[in-house]
Design a protein around this motif. Structure first.
Motif, PDB file in Angstrom:
ATOM      1  N   GLN A   1       0.648  -1.421   0.216  1.00  0.00           N
ATOM      2  CA  GLN A   1       0.116   0.423  -0.127  1.00  0.00           C
ATOM      3  C   GLN A   1       0.678   1.463  -0.286  1.00  0.00           C
ATOM      4  O   GLN A   1       2.095   1.135   1.042  1.00  0.00           O
ATOM      5  N   ILE A   2       0.514   1.959  -1.337  1.00  0.00           N
ATOM      6  CA  ILE A   2       1.504   3.373  -1.438  1.00  0.00           C
ATOM      7  C   ILE A   2       0.398   4.841  -0.545  1.00  0.00           C
ATOM      8  O   ILE A   2      -0.294   3.893  -0.914  1.00  0.00           O
ATOM      9  N   GLY A   3       1.539   5.709  -1.157  1.00  0.00           N
ATOM     10  CA  GLY A   3      -0.042   7.008  -0.081  1.00  0.00           C
ATOM     11  C   GLY A   3       0.494   7.581   1.421  1.00  0.00           C
ATOM     12  O   GLY A   3       1.036   6.543   1.912  1.00  0.00           O
ATOM     13  N   ASP A   4      -0.104   8.396   1.253  1.00  0.00           N
ATOM     14  CA  ASP A   4       0.099   9.155   2.640  1.00  0.00           C
ATOM     15  C   ASP A   4      -0.803   9.209   3.561  1.00  0.00           C
ATOM     16  O   ASP A   4      -2.519   9.222   2.999  1.00  0.00           O
ATOM     17  N   ILE A   5      -1.282   9.468   4.929  1.00  0.00           N
ATOM     18  CA  ILE A   5      -2.585  10.217   5.730  1.00  0.00           C
ATOM     19  C   ILE A   5      -3.492  11.071   4.652  1.00  0.00           C
ATOM     20  O   ILE A   5      -4.520  11.161   5.309  1.00  0.00           O
ATOM     21  N   ARG A   6      -3.328  11.202   4.054  1.00  0.00           N
ATOM     22  CA  ARG A   6      -4.317  12.357   2.884  1.00  0.00           C
ATOM     23  C   ARG A   6      -4.468  12.310   1.559  1.00  0.00           C
ATOM     24  O   ARG A   6      -5.312  12.255   1.528  1.00  0.00           O
ATOM     25  N   GLN A   7      -4.265  11.017   1.704  1.00  0.00           N
ATOM     26  CA  GLN A   7      -4.576  10.461   0.421  1.00  0.00           C
ATOM     27  C   GLN A   7      -5.073   8.857   0.596  1.00  0.00           C
ATOM     28  O   GLN A   7      -5.454   8.525   1.606  1.00  0.00           O
ATOM     29  N   ASN A   8      -5.894   8.361  -0.383  1.00  0.00           N
ATOM     30  CA  ASN A   8      -6.545   7.245  -0.224  1.00  0.00           C
ATOM     31  C   ASN A   8      -5.574   6.512  -0.621  1.00  0.00           C
ATOM     32  O   ASN A   8      -4.730   6.856  -1.470  1.00  0.00           O
ATOM     33  N   ALA A   9      -6.166   5.093  -0.065  1.00  0.00           N
ATOM     34  CA  ALA A   9      -4.678   3.737  -0.254  1.00  0.00           C
ATOM     35  C   ALA A   9      -4.117   3.920  -1.616  1.00  0.00           C
ATOM     36  O   ALA A   9      -5.952   3.841  -2.743  1.00  0.00           O
ATOM     37  N   ILE A  10      -3.107   3.359  -1.773  1.00  0.00           N
ATOM     38  CA  ILE A  10      -3.132   3.303  -3.513  1.00  0.00           C
ATOM     39  C   ILE A  10      -2.747   1.397  -3.415  1.00  0.00           C
ATOM     40  O   ILE A  10      -1.746   1.503  -2.544  1.00  0.00           O
ATOM     41  N   VAL A  11      -3.361   0.160  -3.679  1.00  0.00           N
ATOM     42  CA  VAL A  11      -2.591  -1.326  -3.343  1.00  0.00           C
ATOM     43  C   VAL A  11      -1.444  -0.768  -5.194  1.00  0.00           C
ATOM     44  O   VAL A  11      -2.461  -1.360  -5.621  1.00  0.00           O
ATOM     45  N   VAL A  12      -0.340  -1.748  -4.737  1.00  0.00           N
ATOM     46  CA  VAL A  12       0.259  -2.241  -5.342  1.00  0.00           C
ATOM     47  C   VAL A  12       0.545  -3.148  -6.419  1.00  0.00           C
ATOM     48  O   VAL A  12       1.070  -3.806  -4.733  1.00  0.00           O
ATOM     49  N   THR A  13       0.779  -4.035  -6.491  1.00  0.00           N
ATOM     50  CA  THR A  13       0.856  -5.274  -7.098  1.00  0.00           C
ATOM     51  C   THR A  13       1.059  -5.501  -8.172  1.00  0.00           C
ATOM     52  O   THR A  13       0.762  -5.110  -9.205  1.00  0.00           O
ATOM     53  N   ARG A  14       1.930  -7.523  -8.638  1.00  0.00           N
ATOM     54  CA  ARG A  14       1.892  -7.739  -9.658  1.00  0.00           C
ATOM     55  C   ARG A  14       0.963  -7.489 -10.779  1.00  0.00           C
ATOM     56  O   ARG A  14      -0.108  -8.043 -10.458  1.00  0.00           O
ATOM     57  N   TRP A  15       0.969  -7.994 -12.088  1.00  0.00           N
ATOM     58  CA  TRP A  15      -0.110  -7.817 -12.823  1.00  0.00           C
ATOM     59  C   TRP A  15       0.139  -9.217 -13.366  1.00  0.00           C
ATOM     60  O   TRP A  15       1.773  -9.888 -13.713  1.00  0.00           O
ATOM     61  N   MET A  16      -1.497 -10.153 -13.317  1.00  0.00           N
ATOM     62  CA  MET A  16      -0.803 -10.857 -13.514  1.00  0.00           C
ATOM     63  C   MET A  16      -2.070 -11.496 -14.979  1.00  0.00           C
ATOM     64  O   MET A  16      -2.086 -12.592 -14.805  1.00  0.00           O
ATOM     65  N   GLY A  17      -2.111 -11.212 -15.457  1.00  0.00           N
ATOM     66  CA  GLY A  17      -3.007 -10.997 -16.802  1.00  0.00           C
ATOM     67  C   GLY A  17      -2.069 -10.846 -17.526  1.00  0.00           C
ATOM     68  O   GLY A  17      -1.648 -11.428 -17.596  1.00  0.00           O
ATOM     69  N   GLU A  18      -3.140 -11.099 -18.778  1.00  0.00           N
ATOM     70  CA  GLU A  18      -2.617 -10.813 -20.341  1.00  0.00           C
ATOM     71  C   GLU A  18      -1.208  -9.984 -20.311  1.00  0.00           C
ATOM     72  O   GLU A  18      -1.070  -9.541 -20.199  1.00  0.00           O
ATOM     73  N   PRO A  19      -0.323 -11.098 -21.306  1.00  0.00           N
ATOM     74  CA  PRO A  19       1.219 -10.747 -21.382  1.00  0.00           C
ATOM     75  C   PRO A  19       1.049  -8.817 -22.586  1.00  0.00           C
ATOM     76  O   PRO A  19       0.088  -9.011 -22.775  1.00  0.00           O
ATOM     77  N   ILE A  20       1.724  -7.903 -21.732  1.00  0.00           N
ATOM     78  CA  ILE A  20       1.560  -6.460 -22.408  1.00  0.00           C
ATOM     79  C   ILE A  20       3.154  -6.326 -23.361  1.00  0.00           C
ATOM     80  O   ILE A  20       4.045  -6.309 -22.744  1.00  0.00           O
ATOM     81  N   ASN A  21       2.643  -6.116 -24.141  1.00  0.00           N
ATOM     82  CA  ASN A  21       3.959  -5.392 -24.916  1.00  0.00           C
ATOM     83  C   ASN A  21       4.475  -4.040 -24.743  1.00  0.00           C
ATOM     84  O   ASN A  21       3.374  -3.474 -25.230  1.00  0.00           O
ATOM     85  N   ILE A  22       4.942  -4.062 -23.506  1.00  0.00           N
ATOM     86  CA  ILE A  22       5.706  -2.829 -23.449  1.00  0.00           C
ATOM     87  C   ILE A  22       6.582  -2.093 -24.229  1.00  0.00           C
ATOM     88  O   ILE A  22       6.782  -0.225 -23.684  1.00  0.00           O
ATOM     89  N   GLY A  23       7.336  -1.958 -25.357  1.00  0.00           N
ATOM     90  CA  GLY A  23       7.706  -1.242 -26.383  1.00  0.00           C
ATOM     91  C   GLY A  23       6.924   0.047 -26.393  1.00  0.00           C
ATOM     92  O   GLY A  23       7.806   1.456 -26.400  1.00  0.00           O
ATOM     93  N   PRO A  24       5.773  -0.325 -27.061  1.00  0.00           N
ATOM     94  CA  PRO A  24       5.122   0.603 -27.390  1.00  0.00           C
ATOM     95  C   PRO A  24       4.428   1.549 -26.505  1.00  0.00           C
ATOM     96  O   PRO A  24       4.207   3.112 -26.361  1.00  0.00           O
ATOM     97  N   ILE A  25       4.728   1.398 -25.173  1.00  0.00           N
ATOM     98  CA  ILE A  25       4.018   1.524 -23.433  1.00  0.00           C
ATOM     99  C   ILE A  25       4.910   2.287 -23.241  1.00  0.00           C
ATOM    100  O   ILE A  25       5.133   3.636 -23.346  1.00  0.00           O
ATOM    101  N   LEU A  26       6.560   1.991 -23.394  1.00  0.00           N
ATOM    102  CA  LEU A  26       7.630   2.760 -22.918  1.00  0.00           C
ATOM    103  C   LEU A  26       8.067   4.089 -23.712  1.00  0.00           C
ATOM    104  O   LEU A  26       8.207   5.191 -23.641  1.00  0.00           O
ATOM    105  N   ALA A  27       7.368   3.877 -25.223  1.00  0.00           N
ATOM    106  CA  ALA A  27       7.610   4.963 -25.927  1.00  0.00           C
ATOM    107  C   ALA A  27       7.015   6.167 -25.607  1.00  0.00           C
ATOM    108  O   ALA A  27       6.840   7.468 -26.146  1.00  0.00           O
ATOM    109  N   ILE A  28       6.086   5.870 -24.646  1.00  0.00           N
ATOM    110  CA  ILE A  28       4.811   7.202 -24.795  1.00  0.00           C
ATOM    111  C   ILE A  28       5.736   8.108 -23.515  1.00  0.00           C
ATOM    112  O   ILE A  28       5.299   9.713 -23.608  1.00  0.00           O
ATOM    113  N   PHE A  29       6.796   7.768 -22.974  1.00  0.00           N
ATOM    114  CA  PHE A  29       7.233   8.397 -21.759  1.00  0.00           C
ATOM    115  C   PHE A  29       9.201   8.656 -21.810  1.00  0.00           C
ATOM    116  O   PHE A  29       9.366   9.137 -21.347  1.00  0.00           O
ATOM    117  N   GLU A  30       9.447   8.393 -24.173  1.00  0.00           N
ATOM    118  CA  GLU A  30      10.220   9.176 -24.361  1.00  0.00           C
ATOM    119  C   GLU A  30      10.417  10.537 -24.765  1.00  0.00           C
ATOM    120  O   GLU A  30       9.330  10.666 -25.058  1.00  0.00           O
TER     121      GLU A  30
END
Length: 138
Positions: free
Chosen positions: A109-138
């Motif tokens: 769980q991440i966030g601070d006391i002023r924020q709502n909780a955010i749960v971070v967990t490992r993706w277990m769904g279908e494989p994702i091609n991350i190349g095009p996704i990473l290109a968004i951030f270049e």
């Protein structure tokens, strides 16, 4: 603070509610995710300084977050998929190996006391091609 077992169960329920996180996330929620991820990276000493960006993109369009060291190789960092909040809890999935390494085993769980909780967990769904996704951030 919740223990890892309880948060793992919560993350599983949220994953079933948003199996593909297909809806884009609102601006306020994007800021919340960005701030919580940056705080997480700084608290853990993973990247200091760190910059996290949250952007929409991909096919189909989803909301993604990418965190990398400021002044370092901007192509190396943690990639996350962000789902719209469900009530007071948001969920973010670690997608690439760096993000999975950063969160460790199970769910956290991440966030601070002023924020709502955010749960971070490992993706277990279908494989994702991350190349095009990473290109968004270049």
């Amino acid at each position: 603070m919740m223990n890892r077992v309880c948060m793992g169960t919560l993350a599983t329920i949220l994953m079933m509610a948003h199996p593909a996180a297909a809806e884009p996330v609102g601006r306020g929620e994007k800021r919340q995710v960005r701030d919580a991820l940056e705080l997480f990276y700084l608290d853990r000493g993973i990247y200091d300084p760190v910059r996290c960006r949250v952007e929409d993109g991909g096919e189909p369009e989803r909301t993604w977050a990418f965190c990398a060291a400021v002044g370092g190789d901007s192509s190396i960092g943690g990639l996350y998929m962000v789902a719209p909040s469900e009530g007071n809890t948001g969920v973010v999935w670690a997608i690439n190996g760096k993000a999975i390494q950063h969160i460790g085993d199970g769910a956290i769980q991440i966030g601070d006391i002023r924020q709502n909780a955010i749960v971070v967990t490992r993706w277990m769904g279908e494989p994702i091609n991350i190349g095009p996704i990473l290109a968004i951030f270049e």
